[in-house]
Each structure stands twice: as C-alpha cells, then as structure tokens.
Scaffold this motif. Structure first.
Motif, PDB file in Angstrom:
ATOM      1  N   GLN A   6      13.681  -9.309  26.100  1.00 49.58           N
ATOM      2  CA  GLN A   6      13.667  -9.001  27.530  1.00 49.58           C
ATOM      3  C   GLN A   6      12.429  -8.196  27.890  1.00 49.58           C
ATOM      4  OE1 GLN A   6      17.148  -6.867  28.865  1.00 49.58           O
ATOM      5  NE2 GLN A   6      16.298  -6.490  30.923  1.00 49.58           N
ATOM      6  N   LEU A   7      12.067  -7.242  27.030  1.00 48.70           N
ATOM      7  CA  LEU A   7      10.860  -6.436  27.241  1.00 48.70           C
ATOM      8  C   LEU A   7       9.634  -7.335  27.359  1.00 48.70           C
ATOM      9  CD1 LEU A   7       9.482  -3.543  27.211  1.00 48.70           C
ATOM     10  CD2 LEU A   7       9.326  -3.839  24.724  1.00 48.70           C
ATOM     11  N   ALA A   8       9.583  -8.365  26.521  1.00 50.99           N
ATOM     12  CA  ALA A   8       8.426  -9.262  26.503  1.00 50.99           C
ATOM     13  C   ALA A   8       8.241  -9.999  27.817  1.00 50.99           C
ATOM     14  CB  ALA A   8       8.559 -10.253  25.352  1.00 50.99           C
ATOM     15  N   THR A   9       9.323 -10.193  28.556  1.00 48.29           N
ATOM     16  CA  THR A   9       9.200 -10.879  29.851  1.00 48.29           C
ATOM     17  C   THR A   9       8.565  -9.997  30.907  1.00 48.29           C
ATOM     18  OG1 THR A   9      11.394 -10.202  30.661  1.00 48.29           O
ATOM     19  CG2 THR A   9      11.286 -12.201  29.312  1.00 48.29           C
ATOM     20  N   GLN A  10       8.463  -8.688  30.632  1.00 45.89           N
ATOM     21  CA  GLN A  10       7.947  -7.745  31.623  1.00 45.89           C
ATOM     22  C   GLN A  10       6.561  -7.206  31.273  1.00 45.89           C
ATOM     23  OE1 GLN A  10      10.816  -4.755  32.897  1.00 45.89           O
ATOM     24  NE2 GLN A  10      12.487  -5.940  31.997  1.00 45.89           N
ATOM     25  N   CYS A  11       5.959  -7.681  30.188  1.00 51.50           N
ATOM     26  CA  CYS A  11       4.666  -7.119  29.781  1.00 51.50           C
ATOM     27  C   CYS A  11       3.823  -8.191  29.097  1.00 51.50           C
ATOM     28  CB  CYS A  11       4.874  -5.909  28.868  1.00 51.50           C
ATOM     29  SG  CYS A  11       5.845  -6.268  27.401  1.00 51.50           S
ATOM     30  N   ASP A  12       2.574  -7.841  28.837  1.00 54.15           N
ATOM     31  CA  ASP A  12       1.618  -8.788  28.256  1.00 54.15           C
ATOM     32  C   ASP A  12       1.478  -8.635  26.755  1.00 54.15           C
ATOM     33  OD1 ASP A  12       0.752  -9.754  30.911  1.00 54.15           O
ATOM     34  OD2 ASP A  12      -0.030  -7.716  31.109  1.00 54.15           O
ATOM     35  N   VAL A  13       1.745  -7.448  26.251  1.00 58.15           N
ATOM     36  CA  VAL A  13       1.619  -7.162  24.822  1.00 58.15           C
ATOM     37  C   VAL A  13       2.610  -6.055  24.497  1.00 58.15           C
ATOM     38  CG1 VAL A  13      -0.242  -5.478  25.185  1.00 58.15           C
ATOM     39  CG2 VAL A  13      -0.028  -6.585  22.964  1.00 58.15           C
ATOM     40  N   ILE A  14       3.110  -6.043  23.260  1.00 56.80           N
ATOM     41  CA  ILE A  14       4.090  -5.038  22.840  1.00 56.80           C
ATOM     42  C   ILE A  14       3.530  -4.245  21.674  1.00 56.80           C
ATOM     43  CG2 ILE A  14       6.393  -4.666  21.845  1.00 56.80           C
ATOM     44  CD1 ILE A  14       7.345  -7.145  23.318  1.00 56.80           C
ATOM     45  N   THR A  15       3.682  -2.920  21.748  1.00 55.47           N
ATOM     46  CA  THR A  15       3.278  -2.045  20.663  1.00 55.47           C
ATOM     47  C   THR A  15       4.455  -1.149  20.280  1.00 55.47           C
ATOM     48  OG1 THR A  15       1.509  -0.586  19.878  1.00 55.47           O
ATOM     49  CG2 THR A  15       2.328  -0.199  22.124  1.00 55.47           C
ATOM     50  N   PHE A  16       4.214  -0.217  19.359  1.00 52.08           N
ATOM     51  CA  PHE A  16       5.301   0.535  18.743  1.00 52.08           C
ATOM     52  C   PHE A  16       5.055   2.033  18.832  1.00 52.08           C
ATOM     53  CE2 PHE A  16       4.688  -3.521  16.709  1.00 52.08           C
ATOM     54  CZ  PHE A  16       5.956  -4.068  16.659  1.00 52.08           C
ATOM     55  N   GLU A  17       6.096   2.766  19.196  1.00 53.44           N
ATOM     56  CA  GLU A  17       6.053   4.218  19.123  1.00 53.44           C
ATOM     57  C   GLU A  17       6.686   4.708  17.828  1.00 53.44           C
ATOM     58  OE1 GLU A  17       7.856   8.018  21.510  1.00 53.44           O
ATOM     59  OE2 GLU A  17       9.015   6.621  20.304  1.00 53.44           O
ATOM     60  N   ASN A  18       7.559   3.930  17.250  1.00 54.22           N
ATOM     61  CA  ASN A  18       8.143   4.269  15.952  1.00 54.22           C
ATOM     62  C   ASN A  18       8.365   2.977  15.168  1.00 54.22           C
ATOM     63  OD1 ASN A  18      10.975   3.232  16.294  1.00 54.22           O
ATOM     64  ND2 ASN A  18      10.977   4.752  17.952  1.00 54.22           N
ATOM     65  N   GLU A  19       8.725   3.130  13.918  1.00 50.73           N
ATOM     66  CA  GLU A  19       8.805   1.973  13.022  1.00 50.73           C
ATOM     67  C   GLU A  19      10.232   1.614  12.628  1.00 50.73           C
ATOM     68  OE1 GLU A  19       7.158   5.550  10.636  1.00 50.73           O
ATOM     69  OE2 GLU A  19       7.084   4.761  12.669  1.00 50.73           O
ATOM     70  N   PHE A  20      11.223   2.059  13.395  1.00 45.53           N
ATOM     71  CA  PHE A  20      12.622   1.829  13.038  1.00 45.53           C
ATOM     72  C   PHE A  20      13.125   0.514  13.649  1.00 45.53           C
ATOM     73  CE2 PHE A  20      12.500   6.667  13.273  1.00 45.53           C
ATOM     74  CZ  PHE A  20      12.011   6.752  11.980  1.00 45.53           C
ATOM     75  N   VAL A  21      12.391  -0.553  13.401  1.00 47.43           N
ATOM     76  CA  VAL A  21      12.645  -1.836  14.061  1.00 47.43           C
ATOM     77  C   VAL A  21      13.255  -2.825  13.074  1.00 47.43           C
ATOM     78  CG1 VAL A  21      10.783  -1.508  15.730  1.00 47.43           C
ATOM     79  CG2 VAL A  21      10.297  -2.626  13.527  1.00 47.43           C
ATOM     80  N   ASP A  22      13.806  -3.904  13.615  1.00 43.13           N
ATOM     81  CA  ASP A  22      14.311  -5.018  12.812  1.00 43.13           C
ATOM     82  C   ASP A  22      13.188  -6.033  12.682  1.00 43.13           C
ATOM     83  OD1 ASP A  22      15.506  -7.285  11.768  1.00 43.13           O
ATOM     84  OD2 ASP A  22      17.337  -7.081  12.955  1.00 43.13           O
ATOM     85  N   LEU A  23      12.458  -5.936  11.592  1.00 41.04           N
ATOM     86  CA  LEU A  23      11.231  -6.720  11.449  1.00 41.04           C
ATOM     87  C   LEU A  23      11.521  -8.222  11.400  1.00 41.04           C
ATOM     88  CD1 LEU A  23       8.252  -5.947  11.276  1.00 41.04           C
ATOM     89  CD2 LEU A  23       8.420  -6.125   8.789  1.00 41.04           C
TER      90      LEU A  23
END
Length: 392
Positions: free
Chosen positions: A61-78
C-alpha cells in the motif's frame, strides 16, 4: 532527481523524523509506515500507514503512494518484500544489499568472505568441537532484531553461559570473541545511484551496556587507521551496490588494528552530529542518494563536535523542559528532542550536539559530555543504574 517526488520510509521513529528538514530542502515528501500514531515521524509525514514495519501488505500500500521506498530500521520481512521488488517496486538500498546483513551470523560470514577484519565467531548451536567454548569472556548475540543492547550479552564464565542459553531456548545465536578494544569508532558512508561514495569524518563512540552514550567528531586517530576504515567502507558499499547511507561500527585494538563490529544498513546514531556539524547531514545525504541526486559534501563546518544521547532513566510522561532549556544554554549547543510521549530506562528521547571552536582534546570533550549528562540525569538519576545489567 528524475520523477522522485515522494519517498516511502519503512519505520517512523526519530531517524525518519530527522529526515524532515532535508526532505523540505530537496522538495520531496515523506510517507511513513509505522505502528503507532505517536511515533515521531508521523508529525512530519505527508501521509502515514499505521502498520508494523514487517507487514508487507502495508508496504505494498505504501508503494502506491510514493516513488521509492527506503528503510529507517531493518526489522522487515525480507522474503515478503522480495516479492514486491520482483513486481517492480523500487527499494533503496535494494534488498540484495540488505540480504547478507540482517542476520548477524550471515553478516559476519559476508564480511569474512570479503576479506574484511572481524572478531572470531561461530554460530550456536552447535559449539565447535571440543565444547564448552575455548575462551571467556565471550560475546553472545541474537542473530536478528537486536539493537541498543538488546540481544547482546557479555559472558564471563560457563555458569553464565548455561543460564543465558536456558533463557534463550531455540533462539538462533552468534558467538564472538570478546575484543578488549582501545576505542570504538564508527564511519557513516553513502553511495549514490551512480556509484559515487562519500565518507564522513570518522568518529569515536562511547557505549555503555551496548547503548551509544557519546560521539566525538572527528576521532583522534592516525592517518593509517583512517585509511583502513575508509578502505573497509568503500569495499563494503561497492560489493553490496548500496544506494543510501550505511553506518559501520568498528573496534580499534591496542595494537592499532581495525575490526568491523556491526553494519547498520541505514542512517545511524553515530552520525547524528552531522545535523549541526556538517555541510550535508547524513539524513539529507541518504535522501539525496535514494532520490538519485548527487551526494553533498560531508565536510565539517566546525573544527570538532560532541554529541550526547539523552536517554530515559525512569518511567515517565515528562517532557523534561527545564533540563532541555539548561542544556540548550550551553554555548554552541543544539538540542534535538524527538517528541516521544513516554520515557523509560534506555529509551532514546533526544540528543544534543555541541560545536567546538577548536579541535579540543579527548579530555576537554569528555568534560563537555559530563556537563550535559550532569544536567540531564542529575544526582541519583543515572540511566545506567536504572537499566538491568547486560545478561541479567
């Protein structure tokens, strides 16, 4: 900058919050994915999606609202994010740059395979033969999700090891030799889409129970040590094909050798001094990289700087206004308050940077830091006394 107008940030804590001024300068908007409406970056974001950072459905959903995605922390589901990347969603840094780093054992193996110097290490279970381990003290780390001293244990003997292993049943672990370092150092380095690399002045960090307490910039180190660290940073960022800012924590041994401690694939606490002390802050540098812009100058605007973290030492909802005002009255001090609504022991509530008019020695920097801490903690209010010892 191309077509990048909106940058999605996975995470909405103080690191994303500190990107706000840089975003304004660069003419971009931030959209954050963060669990709580009380998280610091919510107040500065153009929009927010309230979901855990590991929620890949929310990231779609975030991707539909922006052009590129970056990270503030690394606790993601890779693995879940990899599916999104395969569908054309742009992550910077790319997921291939994160893949070797998120698991601390895999990170150690990657550094070793690159020929970069690290402490000796092995995975647990099992111990190498013969067991028990051949040396104490040793360092025990959970392989994922450790930060600010969480998941790191200094083990002095076999009974301590037995007790902590009983607590951490079925948790994948990393064991490292304990390094009796002379100093801890850190490098903040950025790499652009075009492969240009910019490295900030190397800093000394002072940790207490694995939590960053102070940063002195620049570190008092020899040109040879500086050269070792710069070479490590360039090797790492180029092999990973990084786009963005990474933090590299290091040990300086008594005999002048440098060992890599940990890699943070994002902006980092050891680089907060850059907000006030450098031509381009690490936050602007990161946004410049992920937006496809050329990198800014990492040069310092003052001969030296001291950064002190303002850590929680009690459970409270206070804003600590009186203490902040006293600290702000120190000449050349700048207080950054993250606007968190609750304090608890060890929580990072803010930081203060003091710019120095001369490149003062280590003793003078220590005195400045002690002055700040005496105002902040006061008599009998040490965070370090309030926080349980590592391993307990």
């Amino acid at each position: 900058m191309g077509d990048v107008k909106r940058v999605g940030v996975i995470g909405g804590g103080q690191l994303a919050w500190m990107m706000a001024e840089a975003a304004k300068t660069l003419g971009v908007e931030l959209v954050v994915q963060t669990p709580s409406k009380c998280d610091p970056a919510v107040t500065i974001a153009a929009d927010a999606i309230f979901a855990p950072v590991a929620d890949a459905t929310a990231t779609a959903q975030l991707a539909t609202q922006c052009d590129v995605i970056t990270f503030e922390n690394e606790f993601v589901d890779l693995e879940a994010l990899s599916l999104l990347e395969s569908q054309g969603i742009c992550f910077r840094p790319g997921l291939q740059a994160l893949r070797p780093l998120l698991n601390k054992y895999h990170q150690r193996c990657y550094l070793r395979d690159l020929g970069l110097p690290t402490p000796n290490f092995f995975e647990l279970p099992p111990f190498p033969n013969p067991h028990p381990p051949p040396y104490f003290p040793l360092v025990l780390k959970t392989r994922r999700h450790g930060y600010d001293g969480q998941g790191t244990f200094i083990i002095k003997n076999l009974p301590e090891l037995t007790a902590i292993l009983e607590r951490l049943k079925n948790v994948p672990l990393l064991v490292e030799e304990f390094i009796p370092f002379e100093r801890e150092l850190a490098a903040i380095a950025a790499r652009s889409v075009n492969g240009d690399i910019s490295i900030y002045p190397i800093v000394e960090t002072q940790q207490e129970q694995q939590v960053c307490r102070r940063v002195f910039a620049p570190a008092e180190i020899s040109p040879a040590v500086r050269g070792q660290i710069n070479a490590i940073a360039r090797t790492l960022l180029n092999h990973l094909q990084v786009v963005g800012v990474f933090g590299i924590e290091l040990f300086l041994t008594q005999d002048g050798h440098v060992l890599v401690n940990e890699i943070a694939p994002r902006v980092h606490n050891s680089g907060h001094f850059t907000l006030d002390a450098c031509e381009t802050s690490q936050f602007e540098q990161h946004l410049r990289a992920v937006c496809g812009l050329s990198l800014g100058s990492p040069a310092m605007k003052a001969p030296a700087a001291v950064m002190v973290n303002l850590l929680g030492y009690e459970h409270s909802t206070s804003s600590y206004l009186e203490q902040r005002q006293q600290i702000a009255a120190i000449p050349h001090a700048q207080v950054h308050w993250y606007g968190k609504t609750e304090s608890r022991p060890g929580r990072k509530l803010g930081h203060v940077t003091v710019l120095l008019e001369a490149e003062e020695g280590r003793q003078e920097r220590e005195l400045i830091a002690q002055r700040i801490e005496s105002i902040w903690y006061g008599a009998g209010k040490s965070y370090y006394a309030a926080k349980p010892s590592v391993g307990q």
